[in-house]
Write a protein that holds these residues in place. Structure first.
Motif, PDB file in Angstrom:
ATOM      1  N   UNK A   1       1.204  -1.377  -0.045  1.00  0.00           N
ATOM      2  CA  UNK A   1       0.428   0.335   0.001  1.00  0.00           C
ATOM      3  C   UNK A   1       0.738   1.351  -0.047  1.00  0.00           C
ATOM      4  N   UNK A   2       1.969   1.368   0.590  1.00  0.00           N
ATOM      5  CA  UNK A   2       2.765   2.375   0.658  1.00  0.00           C
ATOM      6  C   UNK A   2       3.967   2.633  -0.632  1.00  0.00           C
ATOM      7  N   UNK A   3       3.974   1.566  -1.080  1.00  0.00           N
ATOM      8  CA  UNK A   3       3.944   1.553  -2.526  1.00  0.00           C
ATOM      9  C   UNK A   3       3.370   2.105  -4.070  1.00  0.00           C
ATOM     10  N   UNK A   4       2.588   1.333  -3.628  1.00  0.00           N
ATOM     11  CA  UNK A   4       1.011   2.308  -4.555  1.00  0.00           C
ATOM     12  C   UNK A   4       1.234   3.727  -4.343  1.00  0.00           C
ATOM     13  N   UNK A   5       0.768   4.060  -2.578  1.00  0.00           N
ATOM     14  CA  UNK A   5       0.104   5.540  -3.197  1.00  0.00           C
ATOM     15  C   UNK A   5       1.524   6.692  -3.205  1.00  0.00           C
ATOM     16  N   UNK A   6       2.757   6.427  -2.633  1.00  0.00           N
ATOM     17  CA  UNK A   6       3.933   6.630  -3.123  1.00  0.00           C
ATOM     18  C   UNK A   6       3.981   7.045  -4.785  1.00  0.00           C
ATOM     19  N   UNK A   7       3.972   6.143  -5.073  1.00  0.00           N
ATOM     20  CA  UNK A   7       4.418   5.764  -6.738  1.00  0.00           C
ATOM     21  C   UNK A   7       3.412   6.438  -7.311  1.00  0.00           C
TER      22      UNK A   7
END
Length: 633
Positions: free
Chosen positions: A70-76
Motif C-alpha cells: 500500500x505504501x508503494x502504491x500510494x508513493x508511486x
C-alpha cells in the motif's frame, strides 16, 4: 550519461521522501486496526509499559509486509502525479526518455523492497508471530485491574462478589461495603458488611488487602454430614477487621510452545515439513478408517430363524433382498424398515464423528499451503502495486494527498477483497489452493501491465471526453452547434456568392432526399453488405461547413443564430453498422443483433431526412435575411 544518472537520483529521492512518510502512515493505520481487534485484552489489565511496548513492537514487525504494498502504491501515485502536475514528466518525455526508462531506478528499488518483504515474512514474521501470540495469550490470562464500580456487584475476583455503594476518589475510602465469599462453596458462604473500608494491593500483586471498619460478619456452619433443615451460623461484630484475598494482578508470560503448530509461526521450509507430516498423518488415519470399514460387521445381514429355514430348504447361496422383503408381513416390513433407518442414522452419526480427525488434518494442511503461497504473493504484490501506481499517476497527473489517496485505497480494498475472499474459499476446500491464493495476483497483474502500456504510449485512459463521445456514438447522440460572433473580423463574407452556393446546397439536399426515400423502410440486405460511407452526404456536409465558416465572419447576430440551427451530419450512421463488410455480414446473420442494427439504422435514416429538410429551411431563412437586410452592395 551523467545527465541520466542525475535523473535517476532525482527520481529516487522524490520517491523515497514520499515512500517513507506513506509507509509509516500505512503501518500506523494497520496497527490501529490490529489494536482495535484486541483492545478488550489490553484495557483494564494494569499492564506495564514494557508489556505494551512488546505488543506494539511485535505487531509492527508482523504488519510490515502488509504495509509495504500500500505504501508503494500510494508513493508511486503521488510521485508521478506530482511529476505530471508540475510538467516534469512531460519534460522528460520531450527529451526523448520513455516512461520505462524513467521508472527503471524505481523498479530496482521496488524489487529490493519485495526481497525485504519476503525476508520479513519468511524469517522475521514467524518469530514475531510466535512472540505476539504468546503475549496475547498471556494478556488474556492476566486478571483485570482492580477497579470496583459504585452501585453494582463486582465479580472479577474468583470466589468473591463485592458491592460498594459509594467511593471517595480523594481518600480512597469505600462506603457501605458488602462482600460475599463463596470460596468454600455456596452453602458455606461468608458474608461481610462494613460501613466503610479501604482496599489495596500487596507489593507482589498477588493478594488484595482489605481494611474494614464498623461492620458484621456472617458465616454458615453447615457441613456435608448435617442433614437438618436448621443451618447453624456464626455472627461476628467488629470495629476493625483486616483480611487478605488471593488476587493475582500481575502479568505472567505463559509458555508459548503450544503455539508452535500454527502455520503463521513457521518459515517456508518448516511449512513444507509440516505439510509432509500432516499428509502422512492424514493418510494413516484414512487407512485405519478404511480397514475398520472393510472389516466392520455392519454389512452382515442378520436373518431371522424363519429366513434361515427358508434358505436351508431352498439351498440358496445368494440372498434376493427384494424377494425376502416381499415375503414379510406388514408388521415385519414396518419393523425391518424402522431398524434399517435407525441403523443407518447410527452409522452416519458414528462415521461423521470418526471423520473429524481427517477433516481437521485436511483443514490444517490447506492452511499451511495458503500461508506458504501467501509469502510469495504478498512479496510480489509490491511490484504489481508499483506497476499500477506509477503509470496511473502519470496518466492522472494529480499529486498531493487527495486523488492519489482515494485511488490507492480503492485499489487496495479491491485487492484485499479478492485476496481474502478467494483465500477463504480455497481454505474451505471448494477451490484449488494455488488458484485461490494467487487470484488477486492474476487479477491485478494484467491491470498493471495495461496501465504501464497505456502510459508508455501516452494513450488516453481517463479522459472523460473520449468515453462521452463513445457513448454518444453508441446511442446516436450528437452535440449541438455553437457559432459565436467574432470580436475581430478581417474580411466580410461574399454574400452574392453565398446566395448561389446556398441554392446549390438546397438543390442537392432535395435531390438526395427524393432519390433515397429516407422516410421509407431500409433494405435489410443492403444494410449488411455495404462497407463504405455515403459520398453524397459527405459532400453536402462539407459544403455546409464551408458556408458556416464563411458566414461566421458576419457582424449580423441574426445570421449567427440561423447558423446554429444547422445540424452536424453523420456520413455513415444511416448506411451500415461497421466499416468492414466482414463485420456487417455476421451482425446481419445473427437474428437479434441484426434486428437491433436494422431498427437503429432506420432511426438514423429518419433523422437524416429531418436534417436535410432542416438544412433547406435554414438556408432559405439565411437567404431571406441577406436579401432583406441589403448585405449585397
Amino acid at each position: 550519461m551523467l545527465r541520466i544518472k542525475k535523473l535517476d537520483i532525482f527520481i529516487l529521492k522524490s520517491f523515497l521522501m514520499l515512500f517513507i512518510g506513506t509507509f509509516f502512515i500505512c503501518l500506523f493505520i494497520f496497527m490501529m486496526q490490529f489494536l482495535w481487534r484486541y483492545v478488550d485484552e489490553l484495557v483494564g489489565k494494569g499492564l506495564e509499559m514494557s508489556v505494551l511496548a512488546q505488543f506494539f513492537f511485535y505487531s509492527a514487525l508482523t504488519l510490515i509486509p502488509l504495509s509495504l504494498p500500500l505504501a508503494i502504491l500510494l508513493a508511486a501515485l503521488m510521485t508521478f502525479g506530482n511529476f505530471g502536475e508540475r510538467y516534469e514528466l512531460l519534460s522528460m518525455k520531450a527529451a526523448g526518455i520513455p516512461l520505462l526508462r524513467i521508472i527503471r531506478p524505481l523498479v530496482f528499488f521496488c524489487l529490493f523492497l519485495s526481497c525485504i518483504s519476503f525476508y520479513f515474512q519468511n524469517v522475521v514474521a514467524p518469530k514475531a508471530q510466535m512472540k505476539l501470540w504468546t503475549l496475547l495469550v498471556s494478556m488474556k490470562q492476566t486478571s483485570p485491574e482492580l477497579d470496583i464500580p459504585e452501585g453494582v456487584f463486582y465479580d472479577e475476583i474468583e470466589g468473591y462478589n463485592i458491592y460498594v455503594k459509594q467511593k471517595d476518589r480523594k481518600t480512597g475510602m469505600l462506603k457501605d461495603i458488602l462482600i460475599y465469599n463463596f470460596s468454600d462453596g455456596f452453602e458455606n458462604a461468608h458474608i461481610i458488611w462494613a460501613s466503610e473500608g479501604k482496599m489495596e494491593m500487596t507489593a507482589d500483586k498477588q493478594h488484595l488487602y482489605l481494611h474494614l471498619y464498623n461492620g458484621e460478619q456472617f458465616e454458615n456452619l453447615k457441613s456435608q454430614s448435617i442433614s437438618s433443615n436448621n443451618v447453624p451460623y456464626r455472627r461476628e461484630t467488629f470495629r476493625e477487621k483486616h483480611t487478605i484475598i488471593e488476587f493475582d494482578g500481575g502479568f505472567n508470560m505463559v509458555d508459548g510452545s503450544f503455539l508452535s503448530d500454527r502455520s503463521d509461526s513457521k518459515n517456508m521450509v518448516e511449512i513444507s515439513h509440516s505439510i509432509d507430516s500432516l499428509t502422512f498423518r492424514g493418510d494413516s488415519i484414512g487407512r485405519s478408517l478404511y480397514s475398520e470399514i472393510k472389516s466392520s460387521a455392519y454389512r452382515d445381514i442378520d436373518l431371522t430363524k424363519k429366513d434361515s429355514v427358508k434358505m436351508i430348504e431352498s439351498h440358496m447361496t445368494i440372498i434376493n433382498a427384494d424377494s425376502l422383503f416381499s415375503s414379510y408381513t406388514l408388521s415385519e416390513k414396518d419393523k425391518t424398515l424402522g431398524n434399517a433407518a435407525e441403523r443407518a442414522e447410527s452409522l452416519a452419526s458414528e462415521w461423521n464423528m470418526k471423520s473429524y480427525p481427517t477433516t481437521d488434518v485436511d483443514n490444517n494442511i490447506r492452511k499451511h499451503k495458503a500461508d506458504w503461497h501467501k509469502k510469495i504473493t504478498l512479496s510480489l504484490s509490491c511490484m504489481i502495486f508499483f506497476f499500477i501506481g506509477a503509470p496511473l499517476g502519470a496518466i492522472i497527473r494529480k499529486g498531493g494527498l487527495g486523488m492519489p489517496v482515494v485511488i490507492s485505497v480503492l485499489i487496495f480494498v479491491i485487492y484485499y477483497i479478492i485476496d481474502s475472499g478467494a483465500t477463504r474459499v480455497a481454505k474451505s476446500g471448494e477451490m484449488d489452493m494455488v488458484l485461490g491464493v494467487w487470484m488477486s495476483t492474476l487479477v491485478l497483474a494484467p491491470l498493471g501491465a495495461f496501465f504501464t502500456y497505456k502510459s508508455n504510449n501516452d494513450s488516453v485512459v481517463f479522459n472523460a471526453e473520449v468515453y462521452i463521445n463513445f457513448f454518444r456514438m453508441l446511442l446516436g447522440l450528437r452535440p449541438s452547434r455553437h457559432v459565436f460572433k467574432k470580436e475581430v473580423i478581417i474580411e466580410d463574407p461574399d454574400y452574392p456568392n453565398i446566395l448561389a452556393r446556398l441554392d446549390d446546397l438546397c438543390n442537392e439536399c432535395q435531390i438526395y432526399d427524393t432519390e433515397h426515400k429516407l422516410s421509407g423502410a431500409p433494405n435489410y440486405y443492403r444494410i449488411f453488405t455495404n462497407s463504405g460511407h455515403d459520398d453524397k452526404i459527405a459532400r453536402i456536409s462539407e459544403k455546409m461547413e464551408h458556408l458556416i465558416e464563411e458566414l461566421s465572419n458576419s457582424k449580423d447576430g441574426t445570421l449567427l443564430n440561423f447558423m446554429n440551427k444547422y445540424p452536424i451530419l453523420s456520413t455513415k450512421a444511416h448506411k451500415s453498422p461497421f466499416d468492414n463488410r466482414w463485420l456487417n455480414l455476421p451482425a446481419g446473420l445473427i437474428f437479434p443483433i441484426g434486428v437491433f442494427f436494422y431498427f437503429r439504422i432506420w432511426r438514423f435514416r429518419l433523422r437524416l431526412d429531418k436534417d436535410l429538410k432542416n438544412i433547406i429551411k435554414t438556408s432559405r431563412e439565411i437567404q431571406d435575411r441577406i436579401k432583406n437586410e441589403s448585405f449585397i452592395i
